[in-house]
Motif scaffolding. Structure first.
Motif, PDB file in Angstrom:
ATOM      1  N   UNK A  34       0.836  -1.193   0.000  1.00  0.00           N
ATOM      2  CA  UNK A  34       0.000   0.000   0.000  1.00  0.00           C
ATOM      3  C   UNK A  34       0.878   1.252   0.000  1.00  0.00           C
ATOM      4  N   UNK A  35       0.616   2.138  -0.932  1.00  0.00           N
ATOM      5  CA  UNK A  35       1.389   3.369  -1.067  1.00  0.00           C
ATOM      6  C   UNK A  35       1.090   4.318   0.091  1.00  0.00           C
ATOM      7  N   UNK A  36       2.132   4.930   0.651  1.00  0.00           N
ATOM      8  CA  UNK A  36       1.944   5.894   1.719  1.00  0.00           C
ATOM      9  C   UNK A  36       2.238   7.317   1.265  1.00  0.00           C
ATOM     10  N   UNK A  37       3.451   7.559   0.752  1.00  0.00           N
ATOM     11  CA  UNK A  37       3.810   8.902   0.316  1.00  0.00           C
ATOM     12  C   UNK A  37       5.035   8.822  -0.581  1.00  0.00           C
ATOM     13  N   UNK A  38       5.411   9.953  -1.178  1.00  0.00           N
ATOM     14  CA  UNK A  38       6.609  10.032  -2.012  1.00  0.00           C
ATOM     15  C   UNK A  38       7.519  11.142  -1.521  1.00  0.00           C
ATOM     16  N   UNK A  39       8.815  10.930  -1.682  1.00  0.00           N
ATOM     17  CA  UNK A  39       9.821  11.943  -1.379  1.00  0.00           C
ATOM     18  C   UNK A  39      10.342  12.452  -2.725  1.00  0.00           C
ATOM     19  N   UNK A  40       9.909  13.650  -3.154  1.00  0.00           N
ATOM     20  CA  UNK A  40      10.255  14.135  -4.496  1.00  0.00           C
ATOM     21  C   UNK A  40      11.763  14.235  -4.704  1.00  0.00           C
ATOM     22  N   UNK A  41      12.222  13.654  -5.814  1.00  0.00           N
ATOM     23  CA  UNK A  41      13.614  13.733  -6.253  1.00  0.00           C
ATOM     24  C   UNK A  41      14.595  13.336  -5.149  1.00  0.00           C
ATOM     25  N   UNK A  42      14.203  12.398  -4.300  1.00  0.00           N
ATOM     26  CA  UNK A  42      15.083  11.971  -3.208  1.00  0.00           C
ATOM     27  C   UNK A  42      16.259  11.150  -3.701  1.00  0.00           C
ATOM     28  N   UNK A  43      16.155  10.591  -4.907  1.00  0.00           N
ATOM     29  CA  UNK A  43      17.283   9.895  -5.511  1.00  0.00           C
ATOM     30  C   UNK A  43      17.789  10.762  -6.661  1.00  0.00           C
ATOM     31  N   UNK A  44      18.987  11.310  -6.522  1.00  0.00           N
ATOM     32  CA  UNK A  44      19.502  12.244  -7.519  1.00  0.00           C
ATOM     33  C   UNK A  44      20.807  11.759  -8.145  1.00  0.00           C
ATOM     34  N   UNK A  45      20.987  10.427  -8.236  1.00  0.00           N
ATOM     35  CA  UNK A  45      22.197   9.847  -8.790  1.00  0.00           C
ATOM     36  C   UNK A  45      21.963   9.429 -10.238  1.00  0.00           C
ATOM     37  N   UNK A 139      13.032   3.752   9.086  1.00  0.00           N
ATOM     38  CA  UNK A 139      12.387   4.637   8.114  1.00  0.00           C
ATOM     39  C   UNK A 139      13.259   5.826   7.729  1.00  0.00           C
ATOM     40  N   UNK A 140      14.085   6.322   8.664  1.00  0.00           N
ATOM     41  CA  UNK A 140      14.901   7.494   8.345  1.00  0.00           C
ATOM     42  C   UNK A 140      16.140   7.141   7.522  1.00  0.00           C
ATOM     43  N   UNK A 141      16.353   5.851   7.215  1.00  0.00           N
ATOM     44  CA  UNK A 141      17.521   5.437   6.431  1.00  0.00           C
ATOM     45  C   UNK A 141      17.159   5.043   5.009  1.00  0.00           C
ATOM     46  N   UNK A 142      15.864   4.951   4.687  1.00  0.00           N
ATOM     47  CA  UNK A 142      15.445   4.336   3.428  1.00  0.00           C
ATOM     48  C   UNK A 142      15.896   5.130   2.198  1.00  0.00           C
ATOM     49  N   UNK A 143      15.588   6.413   2.166  1.00  0.00           N
ATOM     50  CA  UNK A 143      15.942   7.219   0.994  1.00  0.00           C
ATOM     51  C   UNK A 143      17.452   7.281   0.818  1.00  0.00           C
ATOM     52  N   UNK A 144      18.183   7.390   1.917  1.00  0.00           N
ATOM     53  CA  UNK A 144      19.644   7.449   1.844  1.00  0.00           C
ATOM     54  C   UNK A 144      20.212   6.135   1.320  1.00  0.00           C
ATOM     55  N   UNK A 145      19.642   5.002   1.735  1.00  0.00           N
ATOM     56  CA  UNK A 145      20.101   3.707   1.242  1.00  0.00           C
ATOM     57  C   UNK A 145      19.946   3.611  -0.269  1.00  0.00           C
ATOM     58  N   UNK A 146      18.801   4.053  -0.772  1.00  0.00           N
ATOM     59  CA  UNK A 146      18.561   4.017  -2.212  1.00  0.00           C
ATOM     60  C   UNK A 146      19.512   4.944  -2.945  1.00  0.00           C
ATOM     61  N   UNK A 147      19.675   6.162  -2.429  1.00  0.00           N
ATOM     62  CA  UNK A 147      20.546   7.135  -3.105  1.00  0.00           C
ATOM     63  C   UNK A 147      21.997   6.656  -3.155  1.00  0.00           C
ATOM     64  N   UNK A 148      22.520   6.161  -2.039  1.00  0.00           N
ATOM     65  CA  UNK A 148      23.908   5.707  -2.006  1.00  0.00           C
ATOM     66  C   UNK A 148      24.131   4.493  -2.903  1.00  0.00           C
ATOM     67  N   UNK A 149      23.153   3.588  -2.952  1.00  0.00           N
ATOM     68  CA  UNK A 149      23.277   2.428  -3.835  1.00  0.00           C
ATOM     69  C   UNK A 149      23.232   2.863  -5.288  1.00  0.00           C
ATOM     70  N   UNK A 150      22.376   3.829  -5.615  1.00  0.00           N
ATOM     71  CA  UNK A 150      22.292   4.331  -6.988  1.00  0.00           C
ATOM     72  C   UNK A 150      23.608   4.960  -7.423  1.00  0.00           C
ATOM     73  N   UNK A 151      24.309   5.615  -6.512  1.00  0.00           N
ATOM     74  CA  UNK A 151      25.618   6.198  -6.832  1.00  0.00           C
ATOM     75  C   UNK A 151      26.602   5.100  -7.227  1.00  0.00           C
TER      76      UNK A 151
END
Length: 208
Positions: A34-45, A139-151
């Motif tokens: 179930x979708x909760x929310x989005x963090x706009x442009x949180x992955x910029x790699x 929850x506070x690590x999720x966006x950072x995990x995605x961004x660092x992996x994308x790099x």
């Protein structure tokens, strides 16, 4: 060694007018993201720029919505798994060639799954490919995990994604012109899914 690569099949339930519910039929149970929310442009790699969406998982013993339409996705999925607890993501070696990446529900350490799938849509003959990153952990690590992996992935000279578009799976199933949009609903099911109200602490995964 990349994980996965074996043939796989999922039955998704396309629910008209509900793009925030990814419903899958698995045996006697219904699996729901179930979708909760989005963090706009949180992955910029580059080339993996995009929003990061937060979802929570539910398992229901109820019947699916009576007007949901089954769509079978049949294909192969390949995975890599990264430990993102440190300053730099560390790739976790697969247990054996072809083994799928597994994240235990009780394991809350930050990790990120990388998923590439090639599949065909049931008997409709359409062939597609998807690519995504899914983070697990606090929850506070999720966006950072995605961004660092994308790099890290961006440094591995990935192919061009010029023809790709960003879309969640339920949005894609509901897109205009889809070849299965006039299929017969699951009329034999009578009761809709009624998930319980989620507590604030539930979100434990994110996808991009």
């Amino acid at each position: 060694m990349v994980g996965g690569g074996r043939s796989c099949a999922d039955t998704h339930l396309r629910w008209e007018g509900h793009p925030r519910w990814d419903i899958r039929r698995r045996g006697a149970s219904i699996s729901i993201k179930a979708y909760q929310t989005s963090l706009p442009e949180a992955c910029n790699a580059p080339p993996f720029e995009g929003d990061v969406s937060l979802w929570f998982d539910l398992i229901s013993k109820h019947d699916p919505p009576p007007d949901a339409v089954p769509v079978d996705l049949i294909g192969r999925r390949w995975q890599r798994l990264f430990d993102t607890a440190g300053r730099q993501p560390v790739e976790i070696r697969m247990a054996a060639p072809g083994a799928a990446a597994k994240v235990q529900a009780a394991d809350v350490s930050p990790r990120c799954e990388v998923d590439l799938a090639e599949f065909e849509v049931g008997a409709f003959g359409e062939r597609w490919a998807t690519f995504g990153l899914t983070a697990h952990g606090p929850s506070d690590s999720l966006a950072e995990s995605i961004r660092h992996t994308a790099v890290v992935l961006g440094e591995r000279r990935p192919p061009s994604l010029e023809d790709a578009f960003a879309m969640t799976l339920p949005e894609w199933l509901l897109r205009p012109g889809a070849s299965w949009r006039h299929d017969i609903p699951l009329l034999r099911f009578r009761r809709p899914v009624r998930p319980e109200h989620r507590p604030p602490s539930l979100p434990t995964s994110a996808g991009s």
